[in-house]
Design a protein around this motif. Sequence first.
Motif, PDB file in Angstrom:
ATOM      1  N   LEU A 140       0.988  -0.746   0.016  1.00 53.75           N
ATOM      2  CA  LEU A 140      -0.191   0.108   0.150  1.00 53.75           C
ATOM      3  C   LEU A 140       0.345   1.195   0.017  1.00 53.75           C
ATOM      4  O   LEU A 140       2.243   1.594   0.723  1.00 53.75           O
ATOM      5  N   ASP A 141       0.534   2.446  -0.932  1.00 54.94           N
ATOM      6  CA  ASP A 141       1.206   3.450  -0.836  1.00 54.94           C
ATOM      7  C   ASP A 141       0.414   4.878  -0.092  1.00 54.94           C
ATOM      8  O   ASP A 141      -1.312   4.799   0.526  1.00 54.94           O
ATOM      9  N   ALA A 142       0.943   4.739   1.203  1.00 53.83           N
ATOM     10  CA  ALA A 142       0.852   5.576   2.397  1.00 53.83           C
ATOM     11  C   ALA A 142       0.015   7.123   2.488  1.00 53.83           C
ATOM     12  O   ALA A 142      -0.103   7.550   2.673  1.00 53.83           O
ATOM     13  N   ASN A 143       1.065   6.991   1.215  1.00 49.97           N
ATOM     14  CA  ASN A 143       1.298   8.631   1.005  1.00 49.97           C
ATOM     15  C   ASN A 143      -0.935   9.097   0.021  1.00 49.97           C
ATOM     16  O   ASN A 143      -1.363   9.834   0.328  1.00 49.97           O
ATOM     17  N   ALA A 159      -2.887  -3.078   6.890  1.00 47.49           N
ATOM     18  CA  ALA A 159      -2.292  -1.672   5.849  1.00 47.49           C
ATOM     19  C   ALA A 159      -2.972  -0.825   6.390  1.00 47.49           C
ATOM     20  O   ALA A 159      -2.112  -0.113   6.686  1.00 47.49           O
ATOM     21  N   ILE A 160      -4.066  -0.693   5.899  1.00 47.29           N
ATOM     22  CA  ILE A 160      -4.548   0.709   7.130  1.00 47.29           C
ATOM     23  C   ILE A 160      -4.383   0.657   8.284  1.00 47.29           C
ATOM     24  O   ILE A 160      -3.988   1.808   8.401  1.00 47.29           O
ATOM     25  N   MET A 161      -4.573  -0.235   9.107  1.00 45.59           N
ATOM     26  CA  MET A 161      -4.458   0.054  10.339  1.00 45.59           C
ATOM     27  C   MET A 161      -2.729   0.685  10.778  1.00 45.59           C
ATOM     28  O   MET A 161      -2.380   1.840  11.211  1.00 45.59           O
ATOM     29  N   SER A 162      -1.979   0.428   9.824  1.00 43.64           N
ATOM     30  CA  SER A 162      -0.193   0.676   9.903  1.00 43.64           C
ATOM     31  C   SER A 162      -0.244   2.027   8.751  1.00 43.64           C
ATOM     32  O   SER A 162       0.405   2.939   9.474  1.00 43.64           O
ATOM     33  N   LYS A 163      -1.327   2.174   7.888  1.00 46.24           N
ATOM     34  CA  LYS A 163      -1.121   3.295   7.912  1.00 46.24           C
ATOM     35  C   LYS A 163      -1.883   4.582   8.379  1.00 46.24           C
ATOM     36  O   LYS A 163      -1.039   5.646   8.927  1.00 46.24           O
ATOM     37  N   ASN A 164      -2.040   4.567   8.990  1.00 44.20           N
ATOM     38  CA  ASN A 164      -3.263   5.433  10.015  1.00 44.20           C
ATOM     39  C   ASN A 164      -2.135   5.560  11.726  1.00 44.20           C
ATOM     40  O   ASN A 164      -2.235   7.263  11.403  1.00 44.20           O
ATOM     41  N   LEU A 165      -1.992   4.875  11.991  1.00 41.39           N
ATOM     42  CA  LEU A 165      -0.383   4.793  12.510  1.00 41.39           C
ATOM     43  C   LEU A 165       0.703   5.475  11.929  1.00 41.39           C
ATOM     44  O   LEU A 165       1.383   6.983  13.347  1.00 41.39           O
ATOM     45  N   VAL A 166       1.857   5.010  10.764  1.00 44.83           N
ATOM     46  CA  VAL A 166       2.650   6.265  10.718  1.00 44.83           C
ATOM     47  C   VAL A 166       2.003   7.113  10.361  1.00 44.83           C
ATOM     48  O   VAL A 166       3.076   8.576   9.996  1.00 44.83           O
ATOM     49  N   THR A 167       0.684   7.891   9.509  1.00 48.25           N
ATOM     50  CA  THR A 167       0.260   9.120   9.190  1.00 48.25           C
ATOM     51  C   THR A 167       0.725   9.831  10.433  1.00 48.25           C
ATOM     52  O   THR A 167       0.366  11.581  10.065  1.00 48.25           O
ATOM     53  N   ARG A 168      -0.417   9.695  11.297  1.00 49.74           N
ATOM     54  CA  ARG A 168      -1.061  10.186  12.607  1.00 49.74           C
ATOM     55  C   ARG A 168      -0.130  10.321  13.415  1.00 49.74           C
ATOM     56  O   ARG A 168       0.204  11.080  14.322  1.00 49.74           O
ATOM     57  N   PHE A 169       0.454   9.484  13.823  1.00 50.59           N
ATOM     58  CA  PHE A 169       2.051   9.689  15.049  1.00 50.59           C
ATOM     59  C   PHE A 169       3.236   9.560  14.362  1.00 50.59           C
ATOM     60  O   PHE A 169       4.019   8.911  14.496  1.00 50.59           O
ATOM     61  N   PRO A 170       3.617  10.158  13.614  1.00 50.84           N
ATOM     62  CA  PRO A 170       4.798  10.065  12.894  1.00 50.84           C
ATOM     63  C   PRO A 170       5.991  10.494  13.530  1.00 50.84           C
ATOM     64  O   PRO A 170       7.078  10.117  13.785  1.00 50.84           O
ATOM     65  N   GLN A 171       5.820  11.292  15.376  1.00 44.69           N
ATOM     66  CA  GLN A 171       6.225  11.140  15.727  1.00 44.69           C
ATOM     67  C   GLN A 171       6.689  10.198  16.917  1.00 44.69           C
ATOM     68  O   GLN A 171       8.209  10.433  17.352  1.00 44.69           O
ATOM     69  N   TYR A 172       6.367   9.159  16.595  1.00 41.68           N
ATOM     70  CA  TYR A 172       6.343   8.078  17.444  1.00 41.68           C
ATOM     71  C   TYR A 172       7.438   6.948  16.672  1.00 41.68           C
ATOM     72  O   TYR A 172       7.075   5.538  17.105  1.00 41.68           O
ATOM     73  N   LEU A 173       7.612   7.067  15.280  1.00 36.30           N
ATOM     74  CA  LEU A 173       7.674   6.310  14.831  1.00 36.30           C
ATOM     75  C   LEU A 173       9.575   5.618  15.247  1.00 36.30           C
ATOM     76  O   LEU A 173       9.966   5.014  14.144  1.00 36.30           O
ATOM     77  N   ASP A 225      12.581   9.382  -0.566  1.00 30.99           N
ATOM     78  CA  ASP A 225      11.972  10.244  -1.341  1.00 30.99           C
ATOM     79  C   ASP A 225      11.143  11.153  -1.279  1.00 30.99           C
ATOM     80  O   ASP A 225      10.157  11.614  -2.148  1.00 30.99           O
ATOM     81  N   GLY A 226      10.620  10.966   0.494  1.00 30.05           N
ATOM     82  CA  GLY A 226       9.267  11.552   1.384  1.00 30.05           C
ATOM     83  C   GLY A 226       7.887  10.647   0.808  1.00 30.05           C
ATOM     84  O   GLY A 226       6.783  10.654   0.627  1.00 30.05           O
ATOM     85  N   ARG A 227       8.808   9.264  -0.218  1.00 29.01           N
ATOM     86  CA  ARG A 227       6.808   8.843  -0.764  1.00 29.01           C
ATOM     87  C   ARG A 227       7.079   7.621   0.529  1.00 29.01           C
ATOM     88  O   ARG A 227       8.286   6.756   0.524  1.00 29.01           O
ATOM     89  N   ARG A 228       5.885   7.317   1.191  1.00 31.08           N
ATOM     90  CA  ARG A 228       6.267   5.709   1.705  1.00 31.08           C
ATOM     91  C   ARG A 228       5.377   5.098   1.618  1.00 31.08           C
ATOM     92  O   ARG A 228       4.101   5.465   1.217  1.00 31.08           O
ATOM     93  N   VAL A 229       5.794   3.553   1.539  1.00 31.74           N
ATOM     94  CA  VAL A 229       5.460   2.783   1.166  1.00 31.74           C
ATOM     95  C   VAL A 229       5.028   1.548   2.443  1.00 31.74           C
ATOM     96  O   VAL A 229       6.114   1.195   3.427  1.00 31.74           O
ATOM     97  N   VAL A 230       4.119   1.053   2.914  1.00 32.54           N
ATOM     98  CA  VAL A 230       3.531   0.173   3.331  1.00 32.54           C
ATOM     99  C   VAL A 230       3.560  -0.978   3.098  1.00 32.54           C
ATOM    100  O   VAL A 230       2.151  -2.218   1.820  1.00 32.54           O
ATOM    101  N   SER A 231       4.129  -2.704   3.367  1.00 29.45           N
ATOM    102  CA  SER A 231       3.991  -3.967   3.075  1.00 29.45           C
ATOM    103  C   SER A 231       3.976  -4.995   4.153  1.00 29.45           C
ATOM    104  O   SER A 231       4.139  -4.167   5.671  1.00 29.45           O
ATOM    105  N   VAL A 232       2.813  -6.042   3.686  1.00 30.69           N
ATOM    106  CA  VAL A 232       2.065  -6.548   4.887  1.00 30.69           C
ATOM    107  C   VAL A 232       2.398  -8.166   4.860  1.00 30.69           C
ATOM    108  O   VAL A 232       1.554  -8.704   2.955  1.00 30.69           O
TER     109      VAL A 232
END
Length: 409
Positions: free
Chosen positions: A70-73, A207-221, A271-278
């Motif tokens: 999934l593309d997180a952007n 994948a949806i759960m992970s995308k939501n985590l990384v986009t909402r809480f980047p300060q904890y990554l 390069d500013g683009r985030r991908v999530v794999s499961v």
Amino acid sequence: MTFQKFRFRFSHLSLCAAGLALVLAPALSPAQNTAPAAGMTPSAPAGITAVGELATVPAPSLTAKAWLTLDANSGQIIASQNPDESVEPASLTKLMSAYLVFEALESKRLTLDQPVTVSEKAWRTEGSRMFIKPGSQVTVDELLQGVIVQSGNDATVALAEAVAGSEDAFAALMNQEAAKQGLRDTHFVNSTGLPDPAHLTTVRDLAIMSKNLVTRFPQYLHYYSQKEYTYNKIKQNNRNRLLWTDPTVDGLKTGHTQSAGYCLVATALRDGRRVVSVIVGAASDSARSENSLKLLNWSFQNFDTIKLFDNDKPAVNARVWEGQSETVGLGTPTATWVTVPRGKGPQVKPVAQYTQPLIAPLKAGAKVGTVSLSLDGKLLRQDPLFVLNDVPEAGFFGRIYDKVRLLFQ
């Protein structure tokens, strides 16, 4: 990442022309109008297409029960296999557990330096461990490292109790959050991922759960990219091998039980683009890592994610009647990104469908339609259209003038 600039010229169709549009797009009600730019198709096909189906380079052959990338952007699924098959999440469950802890931190219900007293239940929890002692006090920050880096079940239960009072109450919060996120095929029984017949999910939901985590809480990554953690003089390595293999990988979580197999949610930023794999149900630790890296590389190398419009760049400038302004921008309050096969960005065809006539007063944020993005005749995504600026009502004579003009449209 490739950024393409698009200029959209959406033409306003008269009410007479709307009849033709209705023939071409029968899903529209008589109160809607279709406003494509010059050269754009007047309607979009039904059903969202995974962009990987349009690629000339096929997805890699993987040895896993189910997988998804999934593309997180853009939020688009690039490709998947068995995306909606029920699977055991094992310790991937801790993604939702950490999400709720992060939420508690952001709402000030917890603080990172807050001490948590370890209960007997947390100490006795079986499986992977942080090795905390009953009755001891451990900070939230230390427990988060125990959960994320060491995958400690004891640390997870301790945090669950700190947030909700008990693990059962925390599991109820997990299911409440899953419903909020639209995870239709996910049900949690515990905070750790220990096997239970009713503790199930799908790779789509993960994948949806992970995308939501990384986009909402980047300060904890930063916890997820931490390679090791030592507590109680016991050093444990992060089980995500990709942190050593690829410097662009900065998470996310491993999982394993005998029944679930080897699982990994991985994410990389290039390069500013985030991908999530499961990956779920791989045969070994090395297999889940190799499969995940194949998916990440394929997703980055063969696809672009481009920004089409945002709050400052409307999807369409629509005609307004009886207002102090004759036009208003319709678009999305946040940036709209779309993932396409590499080099295909200029071929994306946007089609705006919105209520007609638009009559003032209009309030910014009002939903008035949708914009569909298609490629090669396939619908990639569909987003709501909102009014981007207030349009106050015109004076008495201005309103009367427009009322008369509408009679002849």
